[in-house]
Structure formats: C-alpha cells, structure tokens
Design a protein around this motif. Sequence first.
Motif, PDB file in Angstrom:
ATOM      1  N   LEU A 188      12.907  12.805  -5.069  1.00  0.00           N
ATOM      2  CA  LEU A 188      13.902  12.067  -4.281  1.00  0.00           C
ATOM      3  C   LEU A 188      13.258  11.331  -3.089  1.00  0.00           C
ATOM      4  N   PRO A 189      12.391  12.009  -2.302  1.00  0.00           N
ATOM      5  CA  PRO A 189      11.754  11.294  -1.193  1.00  0.00           C
ATOM      6  C   PRO A 189      10.938  10.078  -1.644  1.00  0.00           C
ATOM      7  N   SER A 190      10.120  10.210  -2.719  1.00  0.00           N
ATOM      8  CA  SER A 190       9.321   9.027  -3.123  1.00  0.00           C
ATOM      9  C   SER A 190      10.218   7.910  -3.614  1.00  0.00           C
ATOM     10  N   LEU A 191      11.306   8.274  -4.245  1.00  0.00           N
ATOM     11  CA  LEU A 191      12.239   7.251  -4.719  1.00  0.00           C
ATOM     12  C   LEU A 191      12.891   6.529  -3.526  1.00  0.00           C
ATOM     13  N   LEU A 192      13.263   7.295  -2.508  1.00  0.00           N
ATOM     14  CA  LEU A 192      13.856   6.682  -1.321  1.00  0.00           C
ATOM     15  C   LEU A 192      12.852   5.759  -0.620  1.00  0.00           C
ATOM     16  N   VAL A 193      11.568   6.158  -0.588  1.00  0.00           N
ATOM     17  CA  VAL A 193      10.536   5.303   0.016  1.00  0.00           C
ATOM     18  C   VAL A 193      10.431   3.991  -0.767  1.00  0.00           C
ATOM     19  N   LEU A 194      10.398   4.112  -2.095  1.00  0.00           N
ATOM     20  CA  LEU A 194      10.279   2.916  -2.933  1.00  0.00           C
ATOM     21  C   LEU A 194      11.465   1.970  -2.773  1.00  0.00           C
ATOM     22  N   ARG A 231       4.654   5.078  -5.425  1.00  0.00           N
ATOM     23  CA  ARG A 231       4.784   4.969  -6.875  1.00  0.00           C
ATOM     24  C   ARG A 231       3.960   6.054  -7.572  1.00  0.00           C
ATOM     25  N   LEU A 232       2.735   6.275  -7.044  1.00  0.00           N
ATOM     26  CA  LEU A 232       1.879   7.330  -7.608  1.00  0.00           C
ATOM     27  C   LEU A 232       2.519   8.711  -7.430  1.00  0.00           C
ATOM     28  N   LYS A 233       3.072   8.913  -6.246  1.00  0.00           N
ATOM     29  CA  LYS A 233       3.709  10.206  -5.977  1.00  0.00           C
ATOM     30  C   LYS A 233       4.913  10.417  -6.882  1.00  0.00           C
ATOM     31  N   LEU A 234       5.613   9.320  -7.112  1.00  0.00           N
ATOM     32  CA  LEU A 234       6.787   9.393  -7.986  1.00  0.00           C
ATOM     33  C   LEU A 234       6.360   9.773  -9.410  1.00  0.00           C
ATOM     34  N   THR A 235       5.273   9.172  -9.875  1.00  0.00           N
ATOM     35  CA  THR A 235       4.758   9.488 -11.216  1.00  0.00           C
ATOM     36  C   THR A 235       4.410  10.972 -11.312  1.00  0.00           C
ATOM     37  N   GLN A 236       3.714  11.463 -10.283  1.00  0.00           N
ATOM     38  CA  GLN A 236       3.337  12.881 -10.286  1.00  0.00           C
ATOM     39  C   GLN A 236       4.553  13.785 -10.259  1.00  0.00           C
ATOM     40  N   ALA A 237       5.525  13.409  -9.431  1.00  0.00           N
ATOM     41  CA  ALA A 237       6.733  14.231  -9.306  1.00  0.00           C
ATOM     42  C   ALA A 237       7.470  14.294 -10.640  1.00  0.00           C
ATOM     43  N   LEU A 238       7.524  13.162 -11.346  1.00  0.00           N
ATOM     44  CA  LEU A 238       8.191  13.132 -12.650  1.00  0.00           C
ATOM     45  C   LEU A 238       7.500  14.064 -13.636  1.00  0.00           C
ATOM     46  N   LYS A 239       6.164  14.034 -13.616  1.00  0.00           N
ATOM     47  CA  LYS A 239       5.392  14.881 -14.516  1.00  0.00           C
ATOM     48  C   LYS A 239       5.672  16.351 -14.209  1.00  0.00           C
ATOM     49  N   GLU A 240       5.657  16.666 -12.921  1.00  0.00           N
ATOM     50  CA  GLU A 240       5.896  18.051 -12.495  1.00  0.00           C
ATOM     51  C   GLU A 240       7.303  18.509 -12.917  1.00  0.00           C
ATOM     52  N   CYS A 241       8.277  17.663 -12.675  1.00  0.00           N
ATOM     53  CA  CYS A 241       9.662  18.011 -13.024  1.00  0.00           C
ATOM     54  C   CYS A 241       9.815  18.183 -14.537  1.00  0.00           C
ATOM     55  N   MET A 256       0.835  -1.203   0.000  1.00  0.00           N
ATOM     56  CA  MET A 256       0.000   0.000   0.000  1.00  0.00           C
ATOM     57  C   MET A 256       0.874   1.259   0.000  1.00  0.00           C
ATOM     58  N   THR A 257       1.784   1.293   0.961  1.00  0.00           N
ATOM     59  CA  THR A 257       2.711   2.434   1.041  1.00  0.00           C
ATOM     60  C   THR A 257       3.503   2.549  -0.257  1.00  0.00           C
ATOM     61  N   GLN A 258       3.902   1.378  -0.764  1.00  0.00           N
ATOM     62  CA  GLN A 258       4.678   1.355  -2.006  1.00  0.00           C
ATOM     63  C   GLN A 258       3.858   1.896  -3.177  1.00  0.00           C
ATOM     64  N   GLU A 259       2.575   1.531  -3.166  1.00  0.00           N
ATOM     65  CA  GLU A 259       1.685   1.975  -4.245  1.00  0.00           C
ATOM     66  C   GLU A 259       1.549   3.504  -4.217  1.00  0.00           C
ATOM     67  N   VAL A 260       1.375   4.047  -3.010  1.00  0.00           N
ATOM     68  CA  VAL A 260       1.260   5.501  -2.847  1.00  0.00           C
ATOM     69  C   VAL A 260       2.556   6.169  -3.307  1.00  0.00           C
TER      70      VAL A 260
END
Lengths: 101, 157
Positions: free
Chosen positions: B72-78, B7-17, B1-5
Amino acid sequence: MRLTPHQITILKEVGLEVFGPQARLYLFGSRTDDTQRGGDIDLYVTGVHNTVAEMLAGKIRFLVRAKQRLGERRIDLVFAPAEGKTQEPIQRIARETGIAL
Amino acid sequence: MTQEVARLKLTQALKECDQHGFHLRLAYEEAVHFKALRTGAHENLSNEEIRTLDQLLFRFGRLQDAMGLRLLPSLLVLLAEWREGEPFLDKLNRAEQLGILPSAEGWQVLRELRNQASHDYPDNPEMMLSALANLIRHVPDLEKSYLHISQIARFRV
C-alpha cells in the motif's frame, strides 16, 4: 481515571451501539491510576449474555469502531463470566477495581 | 528516481504477498475441513492440525503486514498520494477513497480478527477455537482485498 470526557463518551456510544443498553462498561488496569502515563485502555463489560461466537464478533466490532473514532491505540475488552462459568483472575480484578464509565 | 525506487519496492511487495497468499491458501483449504473447529471440541485437534492452524495464522498476519506496510505505501508513493507522518488509519481511509482498498473498515476487522486469533486463551479453549474459526471464515475476504490491490498495483510495475 485517565480518559478524557470525550473518550468516555465515544466508548459509551460504541458500547451502546454494539452491545445494547443493558451492557455496562468499566475501566480497569493502569488507566485508572492517575499517577501513571499511557498504557492500554482495559475495559470490563457486564450485561452481555451471548454465545462465545457472538461475544467475539461483538468484541471485534467494538474494537474496530472505537479505534476508528479514537485513533489507533491499544484497547482490550474482557467480558464478565457467563452464568455458571468460573471467574478468571482477570475478571475478578476487573470486577473489584473497575470504575464505571 | 523516487518513482523508480517505489516501482521496485512495489514489485518486491507483490512477490512477497504472492508467497504468503500461496501458503495461506494451502493452509486454508486444509483448515476448512477440521472437525474440531465446527464442533468446538478442542481436544479433538491433532498436532498436525495445530501446525496447519499456526501456518494459517502466520501467513494471514504476514500477508496483511506486507500489504499494509509495503504494498500500500509503495502504491501511494507511485500515485503521488503518500503523505509523510499521516496516521495509518487516515492512509487506509484515503486508499479506500482512491479505490485502491475495497474497505478501510473491512481492513480493520481483519486486523482485529487476527489479533483475537493470535491471542492465547489458556483458560478458555472454547474462545480460542471460536476466534480461529472466525479468522478462517474471513480468509477469503483478505484474499479478495489482496486481489483488488494487486490488480491495481500490477498496472503500475
């Protein structure tokens, strides 16, 4: 002055490394006041005679290295005016109230 | 679950960047030709050029913030490398050790360059131009750093 001996040593070491032995560092601003708390570390630097671009590059190197060793905190650095340049108000205050490190 | 969240955050962050990176690149390609930045004659900066420099500064800052605060934070979580309460500098150093970030010191240099260029120098236009020229020279470094992190991140989403 509200800097620990360890912090002073680090600032002087980084100053020597970045600006060379002829440079002098002075603390001014709120950190010179023992009755206050926290606040930026305001430093005044004399003895650096470089082009504007070199001074800016030196400032960035100094801030990066000092923060790496002291941890993330607000540090600001003001250079003494170059020869023939008018003294800005901040430089005058720093020169008049600064305490040598 | 945490991983799924994460992953979603990472996708959003990539789009934003990506968006910030796109607009940063546009501003950069214009700004490298500004004569005033090469000669240091600030009075020669047109209003349009100032707008482009504002865009560059803004997008540079937003890209680095999005990378540091979200990507960076979402990547570290993953990667199960996130440590709650760890100072940001330690996170950067660990990201470098893990090979996610090319250089923690390089990151801090970019951060200071941006601070210096965001600073107003009302009494010292020479310093202001020099800080801006310095920032512009380092735009490709921020882009390289983003490319590096994003390549690793895209494998994880």
